[in-house]
Every structure is written in structure tokens, then in C-alpha cells.
Design a protein around this motif. Structure first.
Motif, mmCIF file in Angstrom:
data_model
loop_
_atom_site.group_PDB
_atom_site.id
_atom_site.type_symbol
_atom_site.label_atom_id
_atom_site.label_comp_id
_atom_site.label_asym_id
_atom_site.label_seq_id
_atom_site.Cartn_x
_atom_site.Cartn_y
_atom_site.Cartn_z
ATOM 1 N N ASP A 258 -20.912 91.723 32.201
ATOM 2 C CA ASP A 258 -20.738 90.747 33.216
ATOM 3 C C ASP A 258 -19.380 90.703 33.568
ATOM 4 O O ASP A 258 -18.376 90.078 32.846
ATOM 5 N N ASN A 259 -18.946 91.315 34.848
ATOM 6 C CA ASN A 259 -17.445 91.499 35.054
ATOM 7 C C ASN A 259 -16.804 90.269 35.287
ATOM 8 O O ASN A 259 -15.693 90.041 34.886
ATOM 9 N N ALA A 260 -17.522 89.205 36.208
ATOM 10 C CA ALA A 260 -16.772 87.955 36.282
ATOM 11 C C ALA A 260 -16.382 87.109 34.795
ATOM 12 O O ALA A 260 -15.241 86.612 35.035
ATOM 13 N N LYS A 261 -17.181 87.176 33.920
ATOM 14 C CA LYS A 261 -17.220 86.708 32.643
ATOM 15 C C LYS A 261 -16.099 87.168 32.005
ATOM 16 O O LYS A 261 -15.183 86.477 31.477
ATOM 17 N N ALA A 262 -15.777 88.531 31.869
ATOM 18 C CA ALA A 262 -14.882 89.144 31.436
ATOM 19 C C ALA A 262 -13.495 88.796 31.915
ATOM 20 O O ALA A 262 -12.405 88.697 31.154
ATOM 21 N N ARG A 263 -13.481 88.918 33.327
ATOM 22 C CA ARG A 263 -12.031 88.737 33.945
ATOM 23 C C ARG A 263 -11.650 87.282 33.644
ATOM 24 O O ARG A 263 -10.477 86.911 33.532
ATOM 25 N N GLN A 264 -12.490 86.363 33.752
ATOM 26 C CA GLN A 264 -12.218 84.885 33.353
ATOM 27 C C GLN A 264 -11.816 84.895 32.057
ATOM 28 O O GLN A 264 -10.687 83.922 31.715
ATOM 29 N N ARG A 265 -12.230 85.370 31.004
ATOM 30 C CA ARG A 265 -11.707 85.156 29.671
ATOM 31 C C ARG A 265 -10.444 85.792 29.771
ATOM 32 O O ARG A 265 -9.323 85.417 28.941
ATOM 33 N N GLY A 266 -9.977 86.984 30.428
ATOM 34 C CA GLY A 266 -8.807 87.700 30.245
ATOM 35 C C GLY A 266 -7.734 86.766 31.070
ATOM 36 O O GLY A 266 -6.699 86.512 30.448
ATOM 37 N N GLU A 267 -7.976 85.977 32.013
ATOM 38 C CA GLU A 267 -7.116 85.118 32.823
ATOM 39 C C GLU A 267 -7.083 83.887 31.837
ATOM 40 O O GLU A 267 -5.764 83.460 31.952
ATOM 41 N N ASP A 268 -8.099 83.292 31.289
ATOM 42 C CA ASP A 268 -7.516 82.349 30.351
ATOM 43 C C ASP A 268 -6.814 82.545 29.166
ATOM 44 O O ASP A 268 -5.838 81.559 28.902
ATOM 45 N N TRP A 269 -6.800 83.688 28.803
ATOM 46 C CA TRP A 269 -5.898 84.174 27.632
ATOM 47 C C TRP A 269 -4.433 84.143 27.922
ATOM 48 O O TRP A 269 -3.365 83.694 27.600
ATOM 49 N N ALA A 270 -4.467 84.909 29.372
ATOM 50 C CA ALA A 270 -3.151 85.309 29.793
ATOM 51 C C ALA A 270 -2.271 83.735 30.557
ATOM 52 O O ALA A 270 -1.224 83.958 30.968
ATOM 53 N N ALA A 271 -3.263 82.719 30.851
ATOM 54 C CA ALA A 271 -2.682 81.519 31.467
ATOM 55 C C ALA A 271 -1.498 81.032 30.933
ATOM 56 O O ALA A 271 -1.058 80.736 29.799
ATOM 57 N N GLY A 272 -0.314 80.930 31.830
ATOM 58 C CA GLY A 272 0.930 80.415 31.759
ATOM 59 C C GLY A 272 1.833 81.198 30.802
ATOM 60 O O GLY A 272 2.892 80.844 30.471
ATOM 61 N N GLY A 273 1.295 82.588 30.579
ATOM 62 C CA GLY A 273 2.396 83.716 29.941
ATOM 63 C C GLY A 273 2.635 84.614 31.147
ATOM 64 O O GLY A 273 2.063 84.641 32.185
ATOM 65 N N ASP A 274 3.667 85.632 30.454
ATOM 66 C CA ASP A 274 3.967 86.633 31.287
ATOM 67 C C ASP A 274 3.299 88.025 31.041
ATOM 68 O O ASP A 274 3.566 89.146 31.613
ATOM 69 N N GLN A 275 2.010 87.789 30.048
ATOM 70 C CA GLN A 275 1.309 89.106 30.012
ATOM 71 C C GLN A 275 0.231 89.265 30.254
ATOM 72 O O GLN A 275 -0.470 87.915 30.948
ATOM 73 N N ARG A 276 -0.608 90.188 30.660
ATOM 74 C CA ARG A 276 -1.698 90.470 31.365
ATOM 75 C C ARG A 276 -2.696 91.171 30.487
ATOM 76 O O ARG A 276 -2.459 92.069 29.927
ATOM 77 N N ALA A 277 -4.151 90.926 30.459
ATOM 78 C CA ALA A 277 -5.151 91.501 29.667
ATOM 79 C C ALA A 277 -5.698 92.667 30.477
ATOM 80 O O ALA A 277 -5.580 92.782 31.604
ATOM 81 N N ILE A 278 -6.183 93.779 29.832
ATOM 82 C CA ILE A 278 -7.246 94.476 30.733
ATOM 83 C C ILE A 278 -8.707 93.996 30.593
ATOM 84 O O ILE A 278 -9.023 93.612 29.433
ATOM 85 N N ALA A 279 -9.279 93.496 31.712
ATOM 86 C CA ALA A 279 -10.522 92.779 31.601
ATOM 87 C C ALA A 279 -11.390 93.208 32.584
ATOM 88 O O ALA A 279 -11.062 93.747 33.738
ATOM 89 N N GLY A 280 -12.771 93.061 32.355
ATOM 90 C CA GLY A 280 -13.758 93.381 33.428
ATOM 91 C C GLY A 280 -14.927 94.077 32.720
ATOM 92 O O GLY A 280 -14.919 94.143 31.508
ATOM 93 N N ASP A 281 -15.838 94.529 33.598
ATOM 94 C CA ASP A 281 -17.109 95.381 33.029
ATOM 95 C C ASP A 281 -16.408 96.755 32.599
ATOM 96 O O ASP A 281 -15.273 97.081 33.015
ATOM 97 N N PRO A 282 -17.280 97.731 31.968
ATOM 98 C CA PRO A 282 -16.934 99.014 31.623
ATOM 99 C C PRO A 282 -16.177 99.919 32.835
ATOM 100 O O PRO A 282 -15.194 100.276 32.607
ATOM 101 N N ARG A 283 -16.832 99.778 34.246
ATOM 102 C CA ARG A 283 -16.458 100.340 35.276
ATOM 103 C C ARG A 283 -14.835 99.931 35.697
ATOM 104 O O ARG A 283 -13.956 100.579 35.743
ATOM 105 N N ALA A 284 -14.678 98.521 35.648
ATOM 106 C CA ALA A 284 -13.486 97.930 36.070
ATOM 107 C C ALA A 284 -12.458 98.401 34.974
ATOM 108 O O ALA A 284 -11.288 98.529 35.149
ATOM 109 N N VAL A 285 -12.868 98.169 33.473
ATOM 110 C CA VAL A 285 -11.844 98.636 32.448
ATOM 111 C C VAL A 285 -11.243 100.196 32.700
ATOM 112 O O VAL A 285 -10.156 100.338 32.739
#
Length: 325
Positions: A258-285
Motif C-alpha cells: 500500500d503506497n499511501a500507507k508506507a509514505r505516511q509512515r515515512g512522513e510520521d517518522w521524519a516529522a519535525g526533523g531534517d531527515q527523510r525516509a525512503i518510503a512507498g510501495d516497491p515501485r516507488a522505492v
């Protein structure tokens, strides 16, 4: 070829004719880092299960070097890496990255040479200046200014290289001195020296002068490019071939069908910080890694949030690793 890919990868690879290449390592948790759930009583079993899976698809296994970082339950870096080296004889082994201020550089050079010998030449020394003030104070270690820590770090690099090549080795600097120090068995071939850090004025200058590999943390593509440009400038100033330094990353990865689910988890992890995760479904990753590969990065040391279930790691190994191998 596509026919040799795991079933889960074929749908991705079959739609993506890519020239991008990326190698992957795995960084299991040594303690709570705010990403995975760590259950101390079950940690050893969880670690075994995670490494049993990771060692089948990742080319290297890595351990972080912290003492007090998030919660206080934590296994010391070198102890854990030695344990992994004995139990998993295939993958390369690395530190991501060791703090210069935790150990005398001469002692660390000896430790590294010994582990390299005992692991049949599989060791990669990831090394940095140290940055977490709280754990330095908790352990009674000095925490100098950023400039002084980086100056000490550069002298540490010089000592390590000297002890790996000269026998006996001597060095006299502003912060460290060794005299007729032996580091036998000296490593042959030498372990790659991977220097970590993104400081554009000082740290990347040390990288340009001394590193075989460079490692940076999870950032946006724009910031990664700025760091690469800064490194290139330092290489030009030092007369160093920029392309001779391998560019590596440490990245948090959130992957789900689920691309939207993975991206939301990545955004939640990075919230308030200066780092960014790689997040998404396999194709997006895969697409995100392709962009990084085009920039010149060719190794990612990955962390995953589901330490107990391993579903995300397995999905990554089935789909992303074959597509970029």
C-alpha cells in the motif's frame, strides 16, 4: 535475469528496464533507536531471526556505535559486531559509524586489524568524529567543540592508516602520539575506510583527504546533492579524484504494498526533523533508489521498523534488491 528473480520481484522488474545499480547492507538495532520495538528479553531471538533473513539477501551487515542514545538498553557496538562475525560467515561486516571519541585511535586500529584477520578480510571500518553530547557526558567522556572533535578525528584517521601500513608505527600530532606501536597482524588487503558525516566546511574536507568511502544519513535528494557538491569542491582543493571515493548512504526504509500507507509512515517518522525516509510501495522505492544511484550513490545501509515481523524486510528483499542488483 528476470527469470531468476523471486516471484514478488518479477512484476516490478518486468516493468522497469533500469541501468541503475545499488548494493544493500542491513543495520539491525543494537538497542532502541526510536524506530523499532525492542523487547530486551526477546532481543537475542529477534536478532537471530532478522539476521537469518538479512544474510540471505544483503551483502553486508552493520552495527551502530552508541552508548546512551534513546532508551538505555543497548549492546556495545564492537561486542555485537564480533558476535555477528562469528555466526554469519558470508556477508561483509561494518560499523556505521564508530565514534573517534569513544576509543583511542591506536586501540581501534588494533581492534580493526584483528577483526579483519579473524573474519577472513570482511571488515569495513566506518568511522566518525562523534556527535551525541549526552552520551559523552553520561560516560564521563570529554565533548570538545565541533572543530576540535573533527581535528581529533582527522588525526585518528592518520594513526589508523599508519598502524595498518607501518610496523612499528609512530605518529605525533596535536592530540595523539604513538611511538613504535605494532598492529600485527597488519591487514592485507586493507579494510575500506568509510568516513561518516555531512559537515560541509570541515568533515567533508577530512573525507576528501582520507576516505575510501563516504557515508551520509537519510536526507532529501536536494540536500544529498548539496553534500556531494561540497565533497567535490573539497576533492578539487585536495587534489583528490572525486570519483575514487565510494558514496554510500544510511537510510530508513518504509515499504508496503500500500503506497499511501508506507509514505505516511515515512512522513510520521521524519516529522519535525531534517531527515527523510525512503518510503512507498516497491515501485516507488525502486524509483527513489534509481534517483540516488544516478547521483552517484551505490550502497545503501538499510534500517526497517518491523524488527519482530520482518515483513517489510522480506518485501524489500523480494522486490527492490533484485531490481537494482
Amino acid at each position: 535475469t528476470q527469470n531468476n528473480c523471486p516471484t514478488g520481484a518479477r512484476e516490478v522488474v518486468g516493468h522497469m528496464a533500469t541501468k541503475a545499480r545499488m548494493e544493500f547492507g542491513y543495520n539491525p538495532p543494537a538497542g532502541d533507536r526510536g524506530l523499532e520495538v525492542i523487547v530486551p528479553r526477546g532481543y537475542l531471538g529477534d536478532l537471530h531471526r532478522a539476521l537469518d533473513v538479512a544474510s540471505q539477501g544483503f551483502t553486508s551487515l552493520w552495527v551502530s556505535d552508541h552508548l546512551n542514545y534513546a532508551d538505555e538498553w543497548r549492546v556495545e557496538c564492537w561486542t555485537l559486531l564480533t558476535w555477528i562475525a562469528a555466526r554469519y560467515p558470508g556477508p561483509e561486516l561494518g560499523t556505521i559509524v564508530m565514534s573517534n571519541s569513544f576509543r583511542q585511535p591506536s586501540i581501534l586500529a588494533k581492534m580493526a586489524a584483528s577483526l579483519h584477520e579473524m573474519s577472513s578480510g570482511r571488515f569495513i571500518l566506518g568511522y566518525g568524529a562523534g556527535w551525541h553530547e549526552g552520551e559523552h557526558k553520561a560516560y564521563g567522556l570529554e565533548y570538545p567543540s565541533p572543530r576540535q572533535r573533527i581535528e581529533m578525528f582527522e588525526e585518528g584517521v592518520q594513526i589508523i592508516k599508519t598502524m595498518w601500513t607501518d610496523s612499528p608505527a609512530s605518529f605525533s600530532g596535536e592530540y595523539y602520539t604513538i611511538e613504535n606501536a605494532y598492529s600485527e597482524p597488519r591487514p592485507d588487503p586493507l579494510p575500506p575506510l568509510m568516513l561518516g558525516g555531512g559537515g560541509e566546511k570541515l568533515t567533508l574536507g577530512v573525507v576528501a583527504r582520507h576516505a575510501d568511502w563516504w557515508n551520509d544519513v537519510s536526507r532529501t535528494v536536494e540536500v544529498h546533492q548539496r553534500k556531494l557538491d561540497a565533497l567535490k569542491g573539497h576533492c578539487e582543493a585536495a587534489g583528490r579524484d572525486y570519483d575514487s571515493i565510494r558514496k554510500t548512504l544510511t537510510h530508513r526504509i518504509f515499504i508496503d504494498r500500500d503506497n499511501a500507507k508506507a509514505r505516511q509512515r515515512g512522513e510520521d517518522w521524519a516529522a519535525g526533523g531534517d531527515q527523510r525516509a525512503i518510503a512507498g510501495d516497491p515501485r516507488a522505492v525502486i524509483e527513489q533508489f534509481e534517483e540516488l544511484a544516478e547521483m552517484g550513490f551505490d550502497l545503501c545501509i538499510a534500517t526497517f521498523p518491523d524488527f519482530q515481523s520482518l515483513d517489510d524486510m522480506k518485501l524489500f528483499m523480494e522486490t527492490v534488491v533484485p531490481a537494482l542488483a
